[in-house]
Write a protein that holds these residues in place. Structure first.
Motif, PDB file in Angstrom:
ATOM      1  N   PRO A 359       0.831  -1.061  -0.093  1.00 57.86           N
ATOM      2  CA  PRO A 359       0.583   0.357  -0.412  1.00 57.86           C
ATOM      3  C   PRO A 359       1.047   1.514   0.011  1.00 57.86           C
ATOM      4  O   PRO A 359       0.579   2.493  -0.484  1.00 57.86           O
ATOM      5  N   VAL A 360       1.884   1.198   0.686  1.00 54.03           N
ATOM      6  CA  VAL A 360       3.239   2.606   0.645  1.00 54.03           C
ATOM      7  C   VAL A 360       3.434   2.631  -0.858  1.00 54.03           C
ATOM      8  O   VAL A 360       3.462   4.468  -0.896  1.00 54.03           O
ATOM      9  N   LEU A 361       3.865   1.652  -1.031  1.00 51.29           N
ATOM     10  CA  LEU A 361       4.258   1.831  -3.141  1.00 51.29           C
ATOM     11  C   LEU A 361       3.102   2.301  -3.727  1.00 51.29           C
ATOM     12  O   LEU A 361       3.738   3.171  -4.340  1.00 51.29           O
ATOM     13  N   GLY A 362       2.288   1.405  -3.635  1.00 49.05           N
ATOM     14  CA  GLY A 362       0.487   2.321  -4.423  1.00 49.05           C
ATOM     15  C   GLY A 362       1.096   3.908  -4.165  1.00 49.05           C
ATOM     16  O   GLY A 362       0.642   4.453  -5.493  1.00 49.05           O
ATOM     17  N   THR A 363       0.486   4.274  -3.238  1.00 51.71           N
ATOM     18  CA  THR A 363       0.571   5.802  -2.735  1.00 51.71           C
ATOM     19  C   THR A 363       2.077   6.713  -3.635  1.00 51.71           C
ATOM     20  O   THR A 363       1.601   7.369  -3.814  1.00 51.71           O
ATOM     21  N   PHE A 364       2.773   6.081  -3.035  1.00 53.87           N
ATOM     22  CA  PHE A 364       3.835   6.960  -4.031  1.00 53.87           C
ATOM     23  C   PHE A 364       3.677   7.095  -5.126  1.00 53.87           C
ATOM     24  O   PHE A 364       4.253   7.787  -5.713  1.00 53.87           O
ATOM     25  N   MET A 365       3.222   5.510  -5.796  1.00 50.40           N
ATOM     26  CA  MET A 365       3.496   5.773  -7.294  1.00 50.40           C
ATOM     27  C   MET A 365       2.365   6.732  -7.861  1.00 50.40           C
ATOM     28  O   MET A 365       2.508   7.427  -8.337  1.00 50.40           O
ATOM     29  N   LEU A 366       1.267   6.839  -7.036  1.00 49.98           N
ATOM     30  CA  LEU A 366      -0.084   7.776  -7.007  1.00 49.98           C
ATOM     31  C   LEU A 366       0.453   8.985  -7.218  1.00 49.98           C
ATOM     32  O   LEU A 366      -0.005   9.996  -8.169  1.00 49.98           O
ATOM     33  N   GLY A 367       1.393   9.601  -6.108  1.00 50.72           N
ATOM     34  CA  GLY A 367       2.036  11.216  -6.097  1.00 50.72           C
ATOM     35  C   GLY A 367       2.757  11.057  -7.291  1.00 50.72           C
ATOM     36  O   GLY A 367       2.676  12.272  -7.714  1.00 50.72           O
ATOM     37  N   MET A 368       3.304  10.294  -7.845  1.00 54.89           N
ATOM     38  CA  MET A 368       5.018  10.548  -8.521  1.00 54.89           C
ATOM     39  C   MET A 368       4.909  10.228  -9.400  1.00 54.89           C
ATOM     40  O   MET A 368       5.607  11.063 -10.363  1.00 54.89           O
ATOM     41  N   LEU A 369       4.158   9.211 -10.551  1.00 52.13           N
ATOM     42  CA  LEU A 369       3.270   9.215 -11.662  1.00 52.13           C
ATOM     43  C   LEU A 369       1.864   9.711 -12.226  1.00 52.13           C
ATOM     44  O   LEU A 369       2.402   9.484 -13.204  1.00 52.13           O
ATOM     45  N   THR A 370       1.579  10.157 -11.467  1.00 52.01           N
ATOM     46  CA  THR A 370       0.219  11.237 -11.995  1.00 52.01           C
ATOM     47  C   THR A 370      -0.185  12.068 -11.379  1.00 52.01           C
ATOM     48  O   THR A 370       0.171  12.586 -10.532  1.00 52.01           O
ATOM     49  N   THR A 371      -0.346  13.457 -11.926  1.00 53.82           N
ATOM     50  CA  THR A 371      -1.400  14.608 -11.942  1.00 53.82           C
ATOM     51  C   THR A 371      -2.428  14.483 -12.003  1.00 53.82           C
ATOM     52  O   THR A 371      -2.876  16.059 -11.062  1.00 53.82           O
ATOM     53  N   LYS A 372      -3.502  13.283 -12.351  1.00 58.76           N
ATOM     54  CA  LYS A 372      -4.611  13.785 -12.170  1.00 58.76           C
ATOM     55  C   LYS A 372      -5.435  13.096 -10.620  1.00 58.76           C
ATOM     56  O   LYS A 372      -5.817  14.455 -10.042  1.00 58.76           O
ATOM     57  N   THR A 373      -4.481  12.951  -9.446  1.00 57.89           N
ATOM     58  CA  THR A 373      -5.165  11.732  -8.559  1.00 57.89           C
ATOM     59  C   THR A 373      -5.065  12.926  -7.437  1.00 57.89           C
ATOM     60  O   THR A 373      -3.872  13.699  -7.115  1.00 57.89           O
ATOM     61  N   SER A 374      -6.347  13.060  -7.046  1.00 56.01           N
ATOM     62  CA  SER A 374      -6.149  14.131  -5.823  1.00 56.01           C
ATOM     63  C   SER A 374      -5.696  13.618  -4.642  1.00 56.01           C
ATOM     64  O   SER A 374      -5.480  12.101  -4.515  1.00 56.01           O
ATOM     65  N   GLY A 375      -6.094  14.340  -2.854  1.00 56.93           N
ATOM     66  CA  GLY A 375      -6.015  13.492  -1.854  1.00 56.93           C
ATOM     67  C   GLY A 375      -6.982  12.790  -1.583  1.00 56.93           C
ATOM     68  O   GLY A 375      -6.738  11.354  -1.469  1.00 56.93           O
ATOM     69  N   PRO A 376      -8.132  13.558  -2.023  1.00 56.77           N
ATOM     70  CA  PRO A 376      -8.867  11.976  -1.536  1.00 56.77           C
ATOM     71  C   PRO A 376      -8.925  11.022  -2.004  1.00 56.77           C
ATOM     72  O   PRO A 376      -8.908   9.617  -1.538  1.00 56.77           O
ATOM     73  N   ALA A 377      -8.986  11.165  -2.402  1.00 55.01           N
ATOM     74  CA  ALA A 377      -8.486   9.812  -3.671  1.00 55.01           C
ATOM     75  C   ALA A 377      -7.601   8.767  -3.692  1.00 55.01           C
ATOM     76  O   ALA A 377      -7.437   7.455  -4.037  1.00 55.01           O
ATOM     77  N   ALA A 378      -6.088   9.498  -3.205  1.00 54.54           N
ATOM     78  CA  ALA A 378      -5.394   8.892  -2.258  1.00 54.54           C
ATOM     79  C   ALA A 378      -5.834   8.151  -1.548  1.00 54.54           C
ATOM     80  O   ALA A 378      -4.870   6.587  -1.126  1.00 54.54           O
ATOM     81  N   GLU A 379      -6.587   8.849  -0.956  1.00 54.63           N
ATOM     82  CA  GLU A 379      -6.796   7.848   0.349  1.00 54.63           C
ATOM     83  C   GLU A 379      -7.616   7.006   0.351  1.00 54.63           C
ATOM     84  O   GLU A 379      -7.724   5.866   1.461  1.00 54.63           O
ATOM     85  N   ALA A 380      -8.919   6.956  -0.952  1.00 53.59           N
ATOM     86  CA  ALA A 380      -9.361   6.454  -1.068  1.00 53.59           C
ATOM     87  C   ALA A 380      -8.252   4.712  -2.135  1.00 53.59           C
ATOM     88  O   ALA A 380      -8.681   3.783  -1.347  1.00 53.59           O
TER      89      ALA A 380
END
Length: 489
Positions: A359-380
């Motif tokens: 789960p931690v790696l997935g969250t980092f990938m969302l943050g570093m590899l995407t520009t559309k992902t927002s805070g609520p989406a990352a929390e989901a």
């Protein structure tokens, strides 16, 4: 970004809740990891000198904890380097002996005990070549790119270029060492099933147990220490290898305790709970501000600010040492408990670290590899990963002796696939949720927060980097006529 910890990036990119949750996952991960680190030399010493595991765990854990509280990061890096030379040299020597005395078993591919379909068939629960490859790759990404233990070493380098070089060289060396240890395991299996040798763990070449056999070692984790004792008896090499294992235990344990302390103090106590930083620095700021009324009062205010800063620093150091001691006691307790689990060391390590790292790696990938992902989406996405993590953890306990059915049919998945599956669930749910939310949830400024929004930099002579806009500003300040054309008239 000037992040005080690896997970501070997640607050800049997403929300404070993402940072706190991932930091807590790391603390769980590092507690299990350090317990395994203490358990490994206990197995080695038992195979070499017959010493029980618990005294070794308690002794090594206590010394390493005190060592860390005293020395900090400076006591870790050089110890890591020096002890690793002995271990790599010992592994190469053992590999050479196995190849020279295995009667061609390694080169011919015979007597290796590889099950049918290992390279071609995929089974949910059984070991498979592709599970190893995919799982090990994602596990390496998690360990080297989303783990405070590795990132704190990158942050201790003097420049960005040095940090990048450290990450690249470290990744290549870890990959090479993993390949070497994999072939060493094959070599040991072939060696003990060659003519003239007997398996001390009482296994046939097809990996079935020999019933009328006396086991010399209690688990497969003790095979390598036993090999050094039996093959190099009287040479002093077994003692050197055991000493190197204990030395690496000290250094790895120290770096892990440092990382756990950093995350606890910075991410939990200061950032989430609001302790230490606000109250401790406030007196310094008030003392400095009170010095604005006059020269004398300014001097007093400056001294007050200095005293407040020193007091805050002392409190942080005191809290850090207490946290280090608490984690030392906790990991020793987990290590003692692991002596009665009955699971192989590699299996236990891959399962525990894969569950908490995915789960931690997935969250980092969302943050570093995407520009559309927002805070609520990352929390989901992170929440979905945590639910799946609990599901697989329960499956490990319920289905360890056989296959599960019904709702828990996937609970006993092969351990190497935990990290890839949890990473995929986290990223898929997070990115899918971002497609359903409004774009205004995404931070307005993503400069340097993703790989797609990195600002151009110019390398300076001292190895540091300067942003392009900063370079233009410096040029304008050095040429006032160009910045103000009306000055000439």
């Amino acid at each position: 970004m000037q992040c005080p910890s690896a997970y501070a990036f997640l607050e800049q990119r997403f929300t404070r809740r993402c940072r706190t949750a991932c930091s807590c996952l790391f603390l769980i991960r590092v507690s299990i990891y350090l317990a395994i680190v203490l358990f490994a030399p206990a197995l080695a010493l038992k195979a070499v000198v017959g010493l029980p595991e618990i005294p070794t765990v308690l002794g090594a854990g206590t010394l390493a904890t005190l060592y860390t509280m005293k020395g900090g990061m400076s006591s870790v890096i050089w110890t890591d380097f020096l002890q690793s030379i002995t271990l790599v040299g010992g592994a190469l020597l053992a590999m050479f002996v196995c190849m020279s005395k295995s009667s061609g078993s390694i080169s011919s591919g015979q007597n290796l005990g590889v099950p049918h379909g290992f390279y071609t068939e995929l089974h949910l629960h059984q070991d498979c070549f592709w599970y190893f490859m995919v799982g090990s790759t994602l596990y390496a990404f998690s360990q080297c790119g989303a783990d405070q233990i590795a990132i704190q070493r990158y942050m201790s380098t003097p420049s960005l270029e040095s940090s990048q070089r450290t990450a690249l060289v470290g990744g290549l060396l870890n990959a090479g060492m993993s390949v070497l240890l994999g072939f060493l395991g094959i070599g040991l299996f072939a060696y003990y099933h060659s003519p003239g040798h007997s398996d001390p763990y009482c296994l046939r070449p097809d990996r079935s147990e020999i019933h009328d056999c006396h086991k010399v070692v209690d688990s497969a984790d003790q095979m390598l220490p036993y090999f050094f004792v039996s093959e190099f008896e009287g040479t002093g090499l077994p003692g050197a290898i055991v000493a190197a294992i204990l030395g690496c235990t000290m250094s790895v344990y120290s770096s892990g305790l440092n990382a756990a302390t950093t995350c606890t103090v910075v991410d939990i106590l200061q950032n989430e709970c609001g302790r230490l930083s606000k109250g401790d620095h406030g007196s310094g700021k008030d003392g400095h501000d009170s010095g604005k009324d006059g020269h004398d009062s300014g001097k007093d205010g400056h001294d007050s600010g200095k005293d407040g800063h020193d007091s805050g620093k002392d409190q942080i150091m005191s809290a850090s040492r207490k946290v280090t001691g608490i984690f030392g006691i906790l990991t020793m307790a987990v290590a003692v408990a692991s002596t009665v689990v009955g699971r192989g060391l590699v299996e236990l390590c891959v399962a525990a670290l894969g569950l908490t790292g995915g789960p931690v790696l997935g969250t980092f990938m969302l943050g570093m590899l995407t520009t559309k992902t927002s805070g609520p989406a990352a929390e989901a996405g992170l929440a979905a990963g945590l639910v799946a993590m609990v599901y697989f953890a329960v499956g490990q306990g319920m289905c360890s002796d056989g296959d599960c059915s019904g709702f828990m049919v996937l609970g006993n998945m092969n351990e190497f696939m935990y990290c890839p599956v949890l990473t995929a669930i986290t990223t898929a749910v997070g990115y899918g949720t971002s497609c359903c939310l409004r774009a205004d949830h995404v931070p307005a400024n993503l400069d340097d927060l993703t790989v797609w929004t990195k600002r151009p930099r110019t390398k300076l002579g001292n190895g540091s980097y300067l942003l392009a806009e900063e370079q233009e500003l410096d040029a304008d300040m050095m040429d006032p006529q160009q910045s103000n054309p009306s000055a000439e008239s």
